[in-house]
Design a protein around this motif. Structure first.
Motif, PDB file in Angstrom:
ATOM      1  N   GLU A   6       0.962  -1.159  -0.079  1.00 39.99           N
ATOM      2  CA  GLU A   6      -0.129  -0.254   0.005  1.00 39.99           C
ATOM      3  C   GLU A   6       0.818   1.160  -0.024  1.00 39.99           C
ATOM      4  OE1 GLU A   6      -2.781   2.734  -0.091  1.00 39.99           O
ATOM      5  OE2 GLU A   6      -3.004   0.601  -0.706  1.00 39.99           O
ATOM      6  N   THR A   7       1.950   1.225   0.857  1.00 39.20           N
ATOM      7  CA  THR A   7       2.744   2.411   0.650  1.00 39.20           C
ATOM      8  C   THR A   7       3.347   2.688  -0.598  1.00 39.20           C
ATOM      9  OG1 THR A   7       3.246   1.838   3.111  1.00 39.20           O
ATOM     10  CG2 THR A   7       4.860   3.403   1.939  1.00 39.20           C
ATOM     11  N   ILE A   8       3.639   1.791  -1.320  1.00 36.00           N
ATOM     12  CA  ILE A   8       4.452   1.935  -2.553  1.00 36.00           C
ATOM     13  C   ILE A   8       3.265   2.153  -3.759  1.00 36.00           C
ATOM     14  CG2 ILE A   8       5.372   0.235  -4.478  1.00 36.00           C
ATOM     15  CD1 ILE A   8       6.895  -1.510  -2.243  1.00 36.00           C
ATOM     16  N   LEU A   9       2.163   1.627  -3.768  1.00 36.45           N
ATOM     17  CA  LEU A   9       0.991   2.227  -4.433  1.00 36.45           C
ATOM     18  C   LEU A   9       0.703   3.689  -4.312  1.00 36.45           C
ATOM     19  CD1 LEU A   9      -0.910  -1.156  -4.479  1.00 36.45           C
ATOM     20  CD2 LEU A   9       0.076  -0.232  -6.462  1.00 36.45           C
ATOM     21  N   ALA A  10       0.636   4.069  -3.101  1.00 33.59           N
ATOM     22  CA  ALA A  10       0.478   5.362  -2.409  1.00 33.59           C
ATOM     23  C   ALA A  10       1.517   6.408  -3.275  1.00 33.59           C
ATOM     24  CB  ALA A  10       0.084   5.380  -1.144  1.00 33.59           C
ATOM     25  N   ALA A  11       2.729   6.011  -3.107  1.00 32.53           N
ATOM     26  CA  ALA A  11       3.886   6.620  -3.839  1.00 32.53           C
ATOM     27  C   ALA A  11       3.722   6.788  -5.267  1.00 32.53           C
ATOM     28  CB  ALA A  11       5.161   6.128  -3.244  1.00 32.53           C
ATOM     29  N   LEU A  12       3.482   5.803  -5.753  1.00 30.88           N
ATOM     30  CA  LEU A  12       3.219   5.726  -7.220  1.00 30.88           C
ATOM     31  C   LEU A  12       2.136   6.784  -7.538  1.00 30.88           C
ATOM     32  CD1 LEU A  12       3.821   4.777 -10.150  1.00 30.88           C
ATOM     33  CD2 LEU A  12       2.419   2.763  -9.648  1.00 30.88           C
ATOM     34  N   HIS A  13       1.180   6.647  -6.722  1.00 33.12           N
ATOM     35  CA  HIS A  13      -0.162   7.579  -7.077  1.00 33.12           C
ATOM     36  C   HIS A  13       0.185   8.990  -6.825  1.00 33.12           C
ATOM     37  CE1 HIS A  13      -4.075   9.673  -6.007  1.00 33.12           C
ATOM     38  NE2 HIS A  13      -4.215   9.163  -7.231  1.00 33.12           N
ATOM     39  N   ALA A  14       1.153   9.302  -5.745  1.00 33.81           N
ATOM     40  CA  ALA A  14       1.583  10.629  -5.301  1.00 33.81           C
ATOM     41  C   ALA A  14       2.492  10.968  -6.739  1.00 33.81           C
ATOM     42  CB  ALA A  14       2.291  10.750  -4.219  1.00 33.81           C
ATOM     43  N   ARG A  15       3.386  10.181  -7.198  1.00 44.50           N
ATOM     44  CA  ARG A  15       4.185  10.747  -8.228  1.00 44.50           C
ATOM     45  C   ARG A  15       3.292  10.982  -9.465  1.00 44.50           C
ATOM     46  NH1 ARG A  15       9.486   8.965  -9.024  1.00 44.50           N
ATOM     47  NH2 ARG A  15       9.458   9.280  -6.890  1.00 44.50           N
ATOM     48  N   ILE A  16       2.257  10.287  -9.917  1.00 41.34           N
ATOM     49  CA  ILE A  16       1.708  10.568 -11.204  1.00 41.34           C
ATOM     50  C   ILE A  16       0.394  11.584 -10.824  1.00 41.34           C
ATOM     51  CG2 ILE A  16       2.130   8.458 -12.314  1.00 41.34           C
ATOM     52  CD1 ILE A  16      -1.026   7.577 -11.493  1.00 41.34           C
ATOM     53  N   SER A  17       0.278  11.974  -9.545  1.00 37.40           N
ATOM     54  CA  SER A  17      -0.658  13.105  -9.153  1.00 37.40           C
ATOM     55  C   SER A  17       0.011  14.494  -9.541  1.00 37.40           C
ATOM     56  CB  SER A  17      -1.117  13.154  -7.836  1.00 37.40           C
ATOM     57  OG  SER A  17      -1.796  12.094  -7.664  1.00 37.40           O
ATOM     58  N   ALA A  78      -1.597  14.545 -27.631  1.00 38.47           N
ATOM     59  CA  ALA A  78      -1.927  14.778 -26.255  1.00 38.47           C
ATOM     60  C   ALA A  78      -1.638  13.314 -25.534  1.00 38.47           C
ATOM     61  CB  ALA A  78      -3.418  15.092 -26.121  1.00 38.47           C
ATOM     62  N   PHE A  79      -1.904  12.266 -26.123  1.00 35.85           N
ATOM     63  CA  PHE A  79      -1.640  10.991 -25.653  1.00 35.85           C
ATOM     64  C   PHE A  79      -0.190  10.841 -25.616  1.00 35.85           C
ATOM     65  CE2 PHE A  79      -0.726   6.329 -25.473  1.00 35.85           C
ATOM     66  CZ  PHE A  79      -1.538   6.028 -24.434  1.00 35.85           C
ATOM     67  N   ASP A  80       0.702  11.180 -26.837  1.00 33.49           N
ATOM     68  CA  ASP A  80       2.029  10.867 -26.695  1.00 33.49           C
ATOM     69  C   ASP A  80       2.651  11.647 -25.634  1.00 33.49           C
ATOM     70  OD1 ASP A  80       4.304   9.623 -28.072  1.00 33.49           O
ATOM     71  OD2 ASP A  80       4.560  12.075 -28.449  1.00 33.49           O
ATOM     72  N   THR A  81       2.378  13.131 -25.441  1.00 32.52           N
ATOM     73  CA  THR A  81       2.851  13.766 -24.385  1.00 32.52           C
ATOM     74  C   THR A  81       2.518  13.251 -22.728  1.00 32.52           C
ATOM     75  OG1 THR A  81       2.535  15.795 -25.938  1.00 32.52           O
ATOM     76  CG2 THR A  81       2.669  16.221 -23.610  1.00 32.52           C
ATOM     77  N   LEU A  82       1.261  12.647 -22.796  1.00 30.64           N
ATOM     78  CA  LEU A  82       0.805  12.204 -21.477  1.00 30.64           C
ATOM     79  C   LEU A  82       1.874  11.022 -21.098  1.00 30.64           C
ATOM     80  CD1 LEU A  82      -0.882  12.384 -19.083  1.00 30.64           C
ATOM     81  CD2 LEU A  82      -2.954  11.276 -20.386  1.00 30.64           C
ATOM     82  N   ALA A  83       1.861  10.152 -22.054  1.00 28.00           N
ATOM     83  CA  ALA A  83       2.759   8.934 -21.933  1.00 28.00           C
ATOM     84  C   ALA A  83       3.912   9.063 -21.593  1.00 28.00           C
ATOM     85  CB  ALA A  83       2.382   7.829 -23.152  1.00 28.00           C
ATOM     86  N   ALA A  84       4.521  10.029 -22.364  1.00 27.72           N
ATOM     87  CA  ALA A  84       5.955  10.450 -22.151  1.00 27.72           C
ATOM     88  C   ALA A  84       6.018  11.202 -20.728  1.00 27.72           C
ATOM     89  CB  ALA A  84       6.444  11.495 -23.128  1.00 27.72           C
ATOM     90  N   SER A  85       5.198  12.084 -20.361  1.00 34.47           N
ATOM     91  CA  SER A  85       5.214  12.603 -18.893  1.00 34.47           C
ATOM     92  C   SER A  85       5.465  11.442 -17.906  1.00 34.47           C
ATOM     93  CB  SER A  85       4.132  13.591 -18.747  1.00 34.47           C
ATOM     94  OG  SER A  85       2.914  12.837 -18.806  1.00 34.47           O
ATOM     95  N   ILE A  86       4.575  10.474 -18.050  1.00 38.10           N
ATOM     96  CA  ILE A  86       4.524   9.136 -17.144  1.00 38.10           C
ATOM     97  C   ILE A  86       5.901   8.713 -16.938  1.00 38.10           C
ATOM     98  CG2 ILE A  86       3.672   6.996 -16.595  1.00 38.10           C
ATOM     99  CD1 ILE A  86       0.990   7.891 -17.946  1.00 38.10           C
ATOM    100  N   GLY A  87       6.474   8.430 -18.209  1.00 46.48           N
ATOM    101  CA  GLY A  87       7.868   7.879 -18.022  1.00 46.48           C
ATOM    102  C   GLY A  87       8.673   8.533 -17.435  1.00 46.48           C
ATOM    103  N   ALA A  88       8.931  10.109 -17.990  1.00 48.33           N
ATOM    104  CA  ALA A  88       9.597  10.876 -17.163  1.00 48.33           C
ATOM    105  C   ALA A  88       9.517  11.070 -15.776  1.00 48.33           C
ATOM    106  CB  ALA A  88       9.489  12.251 -17.780  1.00 48.33           C
ATOM    107  N   ALA A  89       8.162  11.016 -15.391  1.00 47.43           N
ATOM    108  CA  ALA A  89       7.953  11.087 -13.731  1.00 47.43           C
ATOM    109  C   ALA A  89       8.341   9.785 -13.182  1.00 47.43           C
ATOM    110  CB  ALA A  89       6.318  10.919 -13.565  1.00 47.43           C
ATOM    111  N   LEU A  90       8.484   8.744 -13.718  1.00 40.79           N
ATOM    112  CA  LEU A  90       9.113   7.416 -13.069  1.00 40.79           C
ATOM    113  C   LEU A  90      10.647   7.301 -13.310  1.00 40.79           C
ATOM    114  CD1 LEU A  90       6.694   4.694 -14.531  1.00 40.79           C
ATOM    115  CD2 LEU A  90       6.757   5.726 -12.346  1.00 40.79           C
TER     116      LEU A  90
END
Length: 140
Positions: A6-17, A78-90
């Protein structure tokens, strides 16, 4: 006290938030998609762990999923930008602050979804593999 999972999933959610898109966790797809896009984190499956015995540790490759959705006339870009931003955030911290051994996203397979009376959606499920270990599969 929350489990490691749960801690890891919450951290992942915070990262994409932190991204411009609206980020939800475990919610149903709303009727309207925000103009910056929508991300829905699904807890996914921890899978069968590898086990070491001395000391006892369960090593998971947990597959969480991020549903990424955009809508509008320029949805491909827009999708390409969104997907790239997820990759960059991770990529900024592949351990989520030391909670995981490694975090890695898999390539999306986007689809166009027609919407009656509105602009089509472009959506994909992006698998995120969370590598972590715990000493208890239920409470660790």
């Amino acid at each position: 006290m929350p489990t490691s999972r749960e801690t890891i999933l919450a951290a992942l959610h915070a990262r994409i938030s932190a991204l411009p898109a609206t980020a939800l966790r475990g919610e149903v797809l709303p009727e309207r998609v925000p103009t910056d896009g929508l991300l829905i984190l699904r807890d996914g499956e921890p899978g069968e762990p590898e086990v070491t015995l001395s000391p006892l540790r369960y090593h998971y490759q947990h597959r969480a999923e991020i549903e990424a959705v955009v809508q509008g006339a320029d949805r491909d870009a827009a999708f390409d930008t969104l997907a790239a931003s997820i990759g960059a955030a991770l990529a900024t911290d592949r351990t989520l602050g030391g909670l995981c051994d490694w975090v890695e996203a898999e390539a999306p397979q986007p689809v166009d979804l027609p919407v009656e009376g509105a602009a089509s959606l472009k959506a994909a499920t992006i698998a995120v593999v969370l590598h972590y270990s715990t000493d208890d599969p239920l409470g660790g």
